[in-house]
Design an enzyme around this catalytic site. Structure first.
Site, PDB file in Angstrom:
ATOM      1  N   HIS A 269      -5.479 -28.515  -3.833  1.00  0.00           N
ATOM      2  CA  HIS A 269      -5.159 -27.530  -2.781  1.00  0.00           C
ATOM      3  C   HIS A 269      -5.378 -28.098  -1.397  1.00  0.00           C
ATOM      4  O   HIS A 269      -5.427 -27.353  -0.422  1.00  0.00           O
ATOM      5  CB  HIS A 269      -6.013 -26.267  -2.955  1.00  0.00           C
ATOM      6  CG  HIS A 269      -5.651 -25.509  -4.187  1.00  0.00           C
ATOM      7  ND1 HIS A 269      -6.435 -24.512  -4.687  1.00  0.00           N
ATOM      8  CD2 HIS A 269      -4.596 -25.619  -5.035  1.00  0.00           C
ATOM      9  CE1 HIS A 269      -5.870 -24.034  -5.790  1.00  0.00           C
ATOM     10  NE2 HIS A 269      -4.763 -24.691  -6.001  1.00  0.00           N
TER      11      HIS A 269
ATOM     12  N   CYS B 242       3.402 -37.797  16.473  1.00  0.00           N
ATOM     13  CA  CYS B 242       4.704 -37.481  17.109  1.00  0.00           C
ATOM     14  C   CYS B 242       4.567 -36.611  18.350  1.00  0.00           C
ATOM     15  O   CYS B 242       5.545 -36.347  19.054  1.00  0.00           O
ATOM     16  CB  CYS B 242       5.619 -36.778  16.087  1.00  0.00           C
ATOM     17  SG  CYS B 242       5.153 -35.068  15.720  1.00  0.00           S
TER      18      CYS B 242
HETATM   19  P1  NAD Z   1      -0.132 -17.598  -7.132  1.00  0.00           P
HETATM   20  O1  NAD Z   1       1.069 -16.795  -6.752  1.00  0.00           O
HETATM   21  O2  NAD Z   1      -0.186 -18.216  -8.499  1.00  0.00           O
HETATM   22  O3  NAD Z   1      -1.415 -16.724  -6.903  1.00  0.00           O
HETATM   23  C1  NAD Z   1      -1.518 -15.648  -7.712  1.00  0.00           C
HETATM   24  C2  NAD Z   1      -2.880 -15.163  -7.423  1.00  0.00           C
HETATM   25  O4  NAD Z   1      -3.103 -15.290  -6.021  1.00  0.00           O
HETATM   26  C3  NAD Z   1      -2.974 -13.709  -7.761  1.00  0.00           C
HETATM   27  O5  NAD Z   1      -3.456 -13.602  -9.095  1.00  0.00           O
HETATM   28  C4  NAD Z   1      -3.946 -13.245  -6.713  1.00  0.00           C
HETATM   29  O6  NAD Z   1      -5.251 -13.564  -7.167  1.00  0.00           O
HETATM   30  C5  NAD Z   1      -3.662 -14.136  -5.534  1.00  0.00           C
HETATM   31  N1  NAD Z   1      -2.732 -13.513  -4.594  1.00  0.00           N
HETATM   32  C6  NAD Z   1      -1.481 -13.954  -4.278  1.00  0.00           C
HETATM   33  N2  NAD Z   1      -0.967 -13.188  -3.302  1.00  0.00           N
HETATM   34  C7  NAD Z   1      -1.915 -12.261  -3.005  1.00  0.00           C
HETATM   35  C8  NAD Z   1      -2.005 -11.195  -2.082  1.00  0.00           C
HETATM   36  N3  NAD Z   1      -0.997 -10.939  -1.224  1.00  0.00           N
HETATM   37  N4  NAD Z   1      -3.121 -10.450  -2.062  1.00  0.00           N
HETATM   38  C9  NAD Z   1      -4.122 -10.736  -2.914  1.00  0.00           C
HETATM   39  N5  NAD Z   1      -4.126 -11.717  -3.817  1.00  0.00           N
HETATM   40  C10 NAD Z   1      -3.020 -12.465  -3.834  1.00  0.00           C
HETATM   41  O7  NAD Z   1      -0.423 -18.678  -6.073  1.00  0.00           O
HETATM   42  P2  NAD Z   1       0.720 -19.577  -5.541  1.00  0.00           P
HETATM   43  O8  NAD Z   1       1.624 -18.832  -4.617  1.00  0.00           O
HETATM   44  O9  NAD Z   1       1.341 -20.283  -6.719  1.00  0.00           O
HETATM   45  O10 NAD Z   1      -0.147 -20.589  -4.683  1.00  0.00           O
HETATM   46  C11 NAD Z   1       0.164 -21.921  -4.817  1.00  0.00           C
HETATM   47  C12 NAD Z   1      -1.151 -22.630  -4.824  1.00  0.00           C
HETATM   48  O11 NAD Z   1      -1.758 -22.545  -3.516  1.00  0.00           O
HETATM   49  C13 NAD Z   1      -2.140 -21.996  -5.793  1.00  0.00           C
HETATM   50  O12 NAD Z   1      -2.665 -23.037  -6.611  1.00  0.00           O
HETATM   51  C14 NAD Z   1      -3.203 -21.448  -4.865  1.00  0.00           C
HETATM   52  O13 NAD Z   1      -4.483 -21.549  -5.469  1.00  0.00           O
HETATM   53  C15 NAD Z   1      -3.123 -22.367  -3.680  1.00  0.00           C
HETATM   54  N6  NAD Z   1      -3.806 -21.721  -2.537  1.00  0.00           N
HETATM   55  C16 NAD Z   1      -4.817 -22.378  -1.878  1.00  0.00           C
HETATM   56  C17 NAD Z   1      -5.508 -21.720  -0.880  1.00  0.00           C
HETATM   57  C18 NAD Z   1      -6.677 -22.345  -0.200  1.00  0.00           C
HETATM   58  O14 NAD Z   1      -7.348 -21.675   0.566  1.00  0.00           O
HETATM   59  N7  NAD Z   1      -6.929 -23.593  -0.544  1.00  0.00           N
HETATM   60  C19 NAD Z   1      -5.161 -20.437  -0.491  1.00  0.00           C
HETATM   61  C20 NAD Z   1      -4.104 -19.831  -1.157  1.00  0.00           C
HETATM   62  C21 NAD Z   1      -3.439 -20.483  -2.189  1.00  0.00           C
HETATM   63  N1  APR Z   2     -22.047 -21.153 -10.967  1.00  0.00           N
HETATM   64  C1  APR Z   2     -20.952 -21.183 -11.766  1.00  0.00           C
HETATM   65  N2  APR Z   2     -19.860 -20.396 -11.587  1.00  0.00           N
HETATM   66  C2  APR Z   2     -19.893 -19.544 -10.537  1.00  0.00           C
HETATM   67  C3  APR Z   2     -20.993 -19.450  -9.655  1.00  0.00           C
HETATM   68  C4  APR Z   2     -22.111 -20.314  -9.913  1.00  0.00           C
HETATM   69  N3  APR Z   2     -23.203 -20.297  -9.135  1.00  0.00           N
HETATM   70  N4  APR Z   2     -20.719 -18.486  -8.733  1.00  0.00           N
HETATM   71  C5  APR Z   2     -19.480 -18.016  -9.012  1.00  0.00           C
HETATM   72  N5  APR Z   2     -18.997 -18.623 -10.113  1.00  0.00           N
HETATM   73  C6  APR Z   2     -17.683 -18.421 -10.749  1.00  0.00           C
HETATM   74  C7  APR Z   2     -17.261 -16.970 -10.845  1.00  0.00           C
HETATM   75  O1  APR Z   2     -17.737 -16.409 -12.057  1.00  0.00           O
HETATM   76  C8  APR Z   2     -15.730 -17.122 -10.839  1.00  0.00           C
HETATM   77  O2  APR Z   2     -15.253 -17.292 -12.164  1.00  0.00           O
HETATM   78  O3  APR Z   2     -16.749 -19.050  -9.915  1.00  0.00           O
HETATM   79  C9  APR Z   2     -15.494 -18.408 -10.051  1.00  0.00           C
HETATM   80  C10 APR Z   2     -14.911 -18.174  -8.667  1.00  0.00           C
HETATM   81  O4  APR Z   2     -13.587 -17.718  -8.846  1.00  0.00           O
HETATM   82  P1  APR Z   2     -12.652 -17.558  -7.550  1.00  0.00           P
HETATM   83  O5  APR Z   2     -13.416 -16.893  -6.476  1.00  0.00           O
HETATM   84  O6  APR Z   2     -11.364 -16.971  -8.034  1.00  0.00           O
HETATM   85  O7  APR Z   2     -12.410 -19.059  -7.077  1.00  0.00           O
HETATM   86  P2  APR Z   2     -11.355 -20.074  -7.675  1.00  0.00           P
HETATM   87  O8  APR Z   2     -11.217 -19.894  -9.150  1.00  0.00           O
HETATM   88  O9  APR Z   2     -11.748 -21.407  -7.164  1.00  0.00           O
HETATM   89  O10 APR Z   2      -9.964 -19.640  -6.959  1.00  0.00           O
HETATM   90  C11 APR Z   2      -8.812 -20.444  -7.281  1.00  0.00           C
HETATM   91  O11 APR Z   2      -7.479 -19.302  -5.630  1.00  0.00           O
HETATM   92  O12 APR Z   2      -7.400 -18.367  -3.510  1.00  0.00           O
HETATM   93  C12 APR Z   2      -7.050 -19.459  -4.251  1.00  0.00           C
HETATM   94  O13 APR Z   2      -6.723 -21.627  -3.583  1.00  0.00           O
HETATM   95  C13 APR Z   2      -7.714 -20.673  -3.730  1.00  0.00           C
HETATM   96  O14 APR Z   2      -8.644 -22.557  -4.858  1.00  0.00           O
HETATM   97  C14 APR Z   2      -8.637 -21.127  -4.842  1.00  0.00           C
HETATM   98  C15 APR Z   2      -7.946 -20.568  -6.062  1.00  0.00           C
END
Ligand code: NAD
Ligand code: APR
Length: 228
Positions: free
Chosen positions: A105, A135
């Protein structure tokens, strides 16, 4: 040699003080994801998005790696065949000693020019009118993947999943694709699957689950893998 693919999420950095996304009180409870984590949101209000990520960058730079980050670095240094993929944009794996981290990401410590595609180390705070050092265009953004964009390094990750014997997901809710599908992908190639999380994210989805805080469970798991 057992080839291991490890996928980490926000939970591995939670005990370093960096908030997760979907736990109670997580980032997506407090911010509208569509406003701060989508390309459309950035076009609509770049100042809001820069403010959001400037705050996350400051938190990440001020945070310290925890025992889970250090244990994964120990594993990577002690044996070959360990691929470390993270959904996290912080640099705590690197500061915890990990040699090679695949940031699918992107990274909050890097900046990207939307015009020429140049990348460089981001300043502590970025602003909409910052000019690209290559640029000169005022088109800079955090070098990360927003919703609706395609994650980085997917070919390299697919190759590692196809060849691994063990897939380990640590601290991720498994809600967002494509990362959420890696466990099925690895299992489809015959890998064993292990989840290390506070509690199972999806009971029955992994062959094995180790429940508990990563700062305790990950060092214990690494010690078991390395035989002490
Ligand atoms: P996605 O469409 O697969 O995401 C689906 C999930 O994103 C949903 O289950 C929900 O949890 C969340 N989501 C999406 N839109 C939302 C909204 N409007 N409100 C609340 N929750 C919402 O994700 P994508 O479009 O395939 O994203 C592409 C990639 O970009 C993903 O791997 C995502 O993790 C990544 N990403 C990274 C960051 C970051 O902060 N690094 C932020 C957003 C997305
Ligand atoms: N030790 C182990 N696991 C933990 C701890 C801890 N101390 N605290 C929280 N968790 C676990 C929670 O149980 C949960 O399953 O970490 C997970 C956090 O889940 P998310 O908040 O959804 O974070 P993540 O899975 O990294 O999200 C995936 O979504 O918004 C996008 O790009 C963004 O990289 C992010 C992606």
């Amino acid at each position: 040699m057992t080839r291991i693919v490890i996928l980490t999420g926000a939970g591995v950095s939670a005990e370093s003080g960096l908030g997760t996304f979907r736990d109670k009180g997580g980032l997506w409870d407090r911010y509208d994801l569509a406003q701060v984590a989508t390309p459309e949101g950035f076009v609509r209000n770049p100042a809001l998005v820069h403010d959001f990520y400037n705050a996350r960058r400051a938190n990440a730079l001020d945070a310290l790696p925890n025992a889970a980050h250090r244990a994964l670095a120990r594993l990577q240094g002690a044996r070959a065949g360990v691929t470390l993929v993270t959904q996290n944009i912080d640099d705590l794996h690197e500061r915890g000693g990990a040699r090679e981290v695949i940031h699918m990401h992107g990274q909050i410590t890097r900046a990207l020019c939307s015009v020429c595609g140049s990348r460089w180390d981001a300043p502590r705070a970025m602003h909409p009118r910052d000019a690209c050092p290559a640029c000169g265009e005022p088109a800079t953004r955090p070098d990360m993947v927003w919703f609706g964009e395609y994650p980085y390094h997917m070919e390299r990750i697919a190759e590692a999943l196809a060849a691994c014997d063990l897939f380990v997901a640590i601290g991720t809710s498994g809600e967002v694709y494509p990362a959420a599908g890696f466990v099925e992908e690895a299992a489809g190639f015959g890998a064993e699957t292990l989840e290390i999380n506070l509690e199972p994210s999806a009971p029955g989805r992994f062959d094995q689950v180790i429940a508990g805080p990563a700062s305790l469970t990950v060092p214990a798991w690494v010690a078991e893998v390395l035989g002490g």
